[in-house]
Design an enzyme around this catalytic site. Sequence first.
Site, PDB file in Angstrom:
ATOM      1  N   GLU A   5       0.678  -4.770  -3.779  1.00  0.00           N
ATOM      2  CA  GLU A   5       0.306  -3.433  -3.293  1.00  0.00           C
ATOM      3  C   GLU A   5       1.418  -2.849  -2.427  1.00  0.00           C
ATOM      4  O   GLU A   5       1.722  -1.656  -2.498  1.00  0.00           O
ATOM      5  CB  GLU A   5      -1.003  -3.492  -2.509  1.00  0.00           C
ATOM      6  CG  GLU A   5      -2.228  -3.737  -3.408  1.00  0.00           C
ATOM      7  CD  GLU A   5      -3.516  -3.245  -2.762  1.00  0.00           C
ATOM      8  OE1 GLU A   5      -3.712  -3.494  -1.567  1.00  0.00           O
ATOM      9  OE2 GLU A   5      -4.326  -2.603  -3.464  1.00  0.00           O
ATOM     10  N   GLN A   8     -14.274  -7.052   1.000  1.00  0.00           N
ATOM     11  CA  GLN A   8     -15.572  -7.026   0.322  1.00  0.00           C
ATOM     12  C   GLN A   8     -16.479  -8.149   0.816  1.00  0.00           C
ATOM     13  O   GLN A   8     -17.645  -7.930   1.152  1.00  0.00           O
ATOM     14  CB  GLN A   8     -15.303  -7.164  -1.180  1.00  0.00           C
ATOM     15  CG  GLN A   8     -16.501  -7.010  -2.063  1.00  0.00           C
ATOM     16  CD  GLN A   8     -16.123  -7.183  -3.552  1.00  0.00           C
ATOM     17  OE1 GLN A   8     -16.973  -7.046  -4.398  1.00  0.00           O
ATOM     18  NE2 GLN A   8     -14.877  -7.478  -3.870  1.00  0.00           N
ATOM     19  N   LYS A  23     -10.291   2.520  -7.029  1.00  0.00           N
ATOM     20  CA  LYS A  23      -9.869   1.991  -5.714  1.00  0.00           C
ATOM     21  C   LYS A  23     -10.292   2.957  -4.607  1.00  0.00           C
ATOM     22  O   LYS A  23     -10.803   2.556  -3.566  1.00  0.00           O
ATOM     23  CB  LYS A  23      -8.357   1.809  -5.722  1.00  0.00           C
ATOM     24  CG  LYS A  23      -7.766   1.274  -4.440  1.00  0.00           C
ATOM     25  CD  LYS A  23      -7.567  -0.209  -4.518  1.00  0.00           C
ATOM     26  CE  LYS A  23      -7.020  -0.782  -3.224  1.00  0.00           C
ATOM     27  NZ  LYS A  23      -7.124  -2.233  -3.211  1.00  0.00           N
TER      28      LYS A  23
END
Lengths: 406, 406
Positions: free
Chosen positions: A170, A318, A379
């Site tokens: 990322e 998450q 996302k």
Amino acid sequence: MKNPNIVILGAGYGGIITAVKLQKSLGVNEANVTLVNKHSYHYQTTWLHENAAGTLHHDHTRIPIKDVINTSKINFVQDTVTEIKPSEKRVMLENGDLMYDYLVIGLGYEAATFGIPGLKEHAFTIGSINSARLIRQHIEYNFAKYNNEADKKEERLNLVVGGAGFTGIEFVGELANRVPQLCREYDIPREKVRIINVEAAPSALPGFDPELVEYAMNSLEGRGVEFKIGAMIKEVTENKLVFEKDEQREEIPTNTVVWAAGVRGNSLVEQAGFESNRGRTPVSDDLRPAGHDDVFIVGDCALLINEETERPYPPTAQIAIQMAEQTADNLTKLVKGDKHLEPFTPDLKGTVASLGHKDAIGVVFNDKKLFGWSASAMKKVIDNRYLLKLGGPGLVLKKGKLNFFQ
Amino acid sequence: MKNPNIVILGAGYGGIITAVKLQKSLGVNEANVTLVNKHSYHYQTTWLHENAAGTLHHDHTRIPIKDVINTSKINFVQDTVTEIKPSEKRVMLENGDLMYDYLVIGLGYEAATFGIPGLKEHAFTIGSINSARLIRQHIEYNFAKYNNEADKKEERLNLVVGGAGFTGIEFVGELANRVPQLCREYDIPREKVRIINVEAAPSALPGFDPELVEYAMNSLEGRGVEFKIGAMIKEVTENKLVFEKDEQREEIPTNTVVWAAGVRGNSLVEQAGFESNRGRTPVSDDLRPAGHDDVFIVGDCALLINEETERPYPPTAQIAIQMAEQTADNLTKLVKGDKHLEPFTPDLKGTVASLGHKDAIGVVFNDKKLFGWSASAMKKVIDNRYLLKLGGPGLVLKKGKLNFFQ
């Protein structure tokens, strides 16, 4: 009977969601809830790589705690935890100490540098708002210096990222977007700048579907990222990185190494005497460590085995959020006198890795693969749903990622 | 008879205005005019302090040369002058050389550091787009580092400006506006940051009306600037500045010293063998040095005595522009065969010093004093008139300071 003291350590994903849920489920006459955090703000760890690259301002990533916590219901103490003393049911802070009846540990991760020489001293890590904006400024400063010096030092323009896991990928995706902007800003030809990703494993994004990995690498290489896969970092100094690949040593002149290849739980957890493996403490399915019925651990410091895969659940936002919700429910039961706690049952909705503003890869809804714009949009949906949970629609409008079509 | 070669060195105020006027007054069949400049852009030196403070982006300050020069009329060579050889009528460049029949030298200023130990090595100077944006980035980087380091180094937050003349005062004015923004950006309390102006003379803004000086100092002190007047800088090192005042030595821990207290003409001028004093060459009233009828010097490298005050005209943009206009007229005459040159007669319209975005002081139209908003607005009018002269109304709209009421 006195109201129990619930102390929550850390306002990361785990801590803040525990606090937000408790402020709804418990009345002020039922418990004293205190949230302790080093800063006056919560931040989205999963966005820090964008702040570090300079593609998103950090004020977008952080949220004042008082915007989501009602301080007439929850005490907020801005301080740094220095020690947890489970035997005394006490937490030591830099400027005080707190007694607890129930403790929630949500202290997050630290970089794990695996003893690689020079890594701790010379590499940056993306761990907080402060460290992310320092990376952004460090990169910009070196572009400014390069432009202005007679004897041009190429180490200023070689940006090396250690690790091609989720965060590493990322981050290079954001760098690939950012570097052309920096080149324009500082009158530096794009081809002078290298973005190099060094990964020890035999593949980027270990654990991801090979088709997605290939898509990601193509997308990033197309924007000028170089991959060194199967390459072990041997040493980092002030102005170079040494790695070994195929039994050959190679040096990259660089003063910007960002280490994104390993995390561990907070050291305070092992110092407190809890059993732990790299700062992650094994917890039962109600998230309590053995022998400590008054302690819950949520997020990166909790070690819980996924029975399907027989591997620990990864330290993701998450999981931390879901752990926090379960913990808040269980604490509510305990306070209300119900000793029957519910087990934590994660609901894995999938994973999406961003490759920069307009691109991403992911797996969602039972193995549906996503690429490109649809993954990138997904996302943003995930990020916005978190904000909705944390602070309602107002927070989504204020801090959400609403730029789907830009 | 061949067309004469006119070579103009430097695209600062003097060089670019000479070129712009010549492209109007001479046809391509009358002369070959070549402008030589290190960068592909002209910049407004009088705005660089804003770029250095970070209150104005440097792209606002620079103008692509091709936006104001018609390259079908004027040749543009992007190169760096390394030597002027008047006896050969030749200019050496890093990547070539040029023969001239007439030469216009507009090579601008360099910092004069008067042999103060460490100043050359450790102080910044505001001399170009490149050096200005490096100062901006240096300051920001130190704020980012301060925020992120465990052992806070106060030298990162002490910003010292050497010299309370025109440039020094304008720069601290911008810093006073910028620092509160930086404090918000990097979560640093404003009171930790010092802006310190060190001036050797017994007053700030020597030569200005005392009432204006007092106004300026009050305005700046009110925004947190500290003045050390009558203080001689004795030494600068990597992390401190030493000065002496009232026979007492004092040290300021700092890694940001910006030297704005002395300029000299370009060293190439004295290396070329022209008589000169700190790189400024005495010129006759038609701006030619004695014995060199084919050379004109405009701007900071020209030394011309103002007969009213018996002192040299200062190295200002206003003078450079007027010298350039006169030189273009005289070159046009020479090319057209008229040997009777007109003398340079400066038309001093006054001086306005900015104290930051909304404040300024100045003297205009025969000693009318201006303060505050009216002075600030006048400063912008002056800047916009220059752009009008350089590139017409389109350039004013693109690069002008039109924010009178913000």
